[in-house]
Design an enzyme around this catalytic site. Structure first.
Site, short mmCIF file in Angstrom:
data_model
loop_
_atom_site.label_atom_id
_atom_site.label_comp_id
_atom_site.label_asym_id
_atom_site.label_seq_id
_atom_site.Cartn_x
_atom_site.Cartn_y
_atom_site.Cartn_z
N ASP A 81 0.83 -1.21 0.00
CA ASP A 81 0.00 0.00 0.00
C ASP A 81 0.87 1.26 0.00
OD1 ASP A 81 -2.43 1.39 0.10
OD2 ASP A 81 -2.41 1.49 2.29
N HIS A 82 0.44 2.27 -0.74
CA HIS A 82 1.08 3.59 -0.75
C HIS A 82 2.60 3.52 -0.75
CE1 HIS A 82 -2.34 6.32 -0.53
NE2 HIS A 82 -2.89 5.49 0.33
N ASP A 103 2.15 5.28 -5.56
CA ASP A 103 1.44 6.53 -5.30
C ASP A 103 2.25 7.70 -5.86
OD1 ASP A 103 0.12 8.74 -4.37
OD2 ASP A 103 -0.11 8.02 -2.33
N GLU A 133 -2.94 6.08 -8.23
CA GLU A 133 -3.88 7.07 -7.71
C GLU A 133 -3.84 8.35 -8.53
OE1 GLU A 133 -4.89 9.42 -3.48
OE2 GLU A 133 -3.50 7.73 -3.51
N HIS A 178 -8.16 9.73 4.78
CA HIS A 178 -7.41 8.74 5.53
C HIS A 178 -7.63 9.02 7.01
CE1 HIS A 178 -4.54 8.17 1.93
NE2 HIS A 178 -5.20 7.05 2.10
N VAL A 229 -9.13 -0.23 4.68
CA VAL A 229 -9.51 -0.01 6.08
C VAL A 229 -8.25 -0.08 6.94
CG1 VAL A 229 -10.94 -0.77 8.00
CG2 VAL A 229 -11.75 -1.09 5.65
N THR A 231 -7.64 2.80 9.98
CA THR A 231 -7.75 3.51 11.25
C THR A 231 -8.74 2.86 12.22
OG1 THR A 231 -7.19 5.55 10.09
CG2 THR A 231 -8.12 5.76 12.31
#
Length: 278
Positions: A81-82, A103, A133, A178, A229, A231
């Site tokens: 991710d990212h 990203d 993105e 986020h 998902v 946080t």
């Protein structure tokens, strides 16, 4: 079983449901995500952000997820991710991740296309799918994500981006954040519909935490196939740990971690059921 994320999201797109991508940080969060999905009979994406590379052994983590995935019948994918650095992406590919997110949202469209195209070429040679993105997701409360400026995705730019890069799925910025929302969520579902019509590939929603159920359901109808998902899972774990400390009990670490995992599962169960429409 470990599968390619593109395969998983293509099926989600055809079936008009979404797959939860849970950001995990350790054994307990990964176990919770896989066990919850196995009980629900739904696929799941295990996501590790580049920001956690300093504290997580990437190769050991990938080997652990692959071993866990072999023991369950539901599809499991392993997603980076990212990621902002090409070196991190290559490391993840070599470790066995089945998809990566580059990203490049901080760059202008031309540069984002140029850099993403290179990543896609590298990843596709290894049979790994790529997320990218357009636009930028702002940072809300209780998040450890990088600060985004909240720029919404332009459908025409997204169309050109997908055509030029051959990316497999696209993160659409439509007003989610986020972390948790600091006020009333302002999510542009009409824009999401335009983006879906423009690109055709599976779309990703970053910022699933705190997003109203009705909005998530409608977003899935409009093309969202993957919901990130992070946080809400973190908050459930930290809340449990705070309660444990307040009790001032000298519990054994093994007990604390096992109970923390149990505290995560209701949050994850909520999302897998909501997104799968089961």
């Amino acid at each position: 079983m470990l599968v390619n994320t593109k395969e998983m999201l293509t099926q989600a797109q055809q079936g008009q449901y979404a797959v939860a991508a849970f950001n995990v940080y350790n054994l307990e969060t990964a176990q919770a995500a896989i066990q919850v999905s196995e009980r629900a009979g739904t696929p799941v994406i295990i996501a590790l952000g580049e920001r956690y590379f300093p504290t997580v052994d990437v190769e050991g983590f990938a080997a652990m997820i692959k071993a866990m995935a072999e023991k369950v019948k539901v599809p499991v994918s392993l997603h980076l991710d990212h990621a902002y650095e090409k070196e991190s992406i290559i490391r993840a590919i070599r470790a066995g991740f089945t998809s990566v997110m580059y990203d490049g949202s901080k760059y202008d469209l031309e540069q984002n296309i140029l850099f993403t195209k290179e990543i896609v070429e590298i990843a596709h040679m290894a049979g790994v799918s790529v997320e990218a993105e357009i636009g930028s997701v702002a940072r809300g409360a209780f998040s450890d994500e990088e600060e985004g400026d909240g720029t919404l995705t332009d459908p025409e730019s997204a169309k050109a981006f997908v055509a030029e890069t051959n990316v497999d799925f696209l993160a659409a910025a439509i007003g989610t954040v986020h972390g948790m929302y600091k006020g009333e969520p302002k999510i542009d579902l009409a824009l999401l519909e335009k983006i879906r019509e423009a690109v055709g590939i599976p779309l990703v929603l970053h910022g699933g935490s705190g997003t109203p159920d009705a909005v998530l359901k409608k977003a899935i109808e409009l093309g969202i196939c993957k919901v990130n998902v992070n946080t809400e899972v973190s908050m459930a774990a930290v809340s449990y740990l705070q309660t444990c400390i307040e009790k001032q009990q000298m519990a054994h670490l093994s007990t604390i971690m096992a109970e923390m995992q149990q505290a995560l599962e209701p949050v994850m169960t909520k999302f897998v059921r909501l997104l799968s429409k089961k």
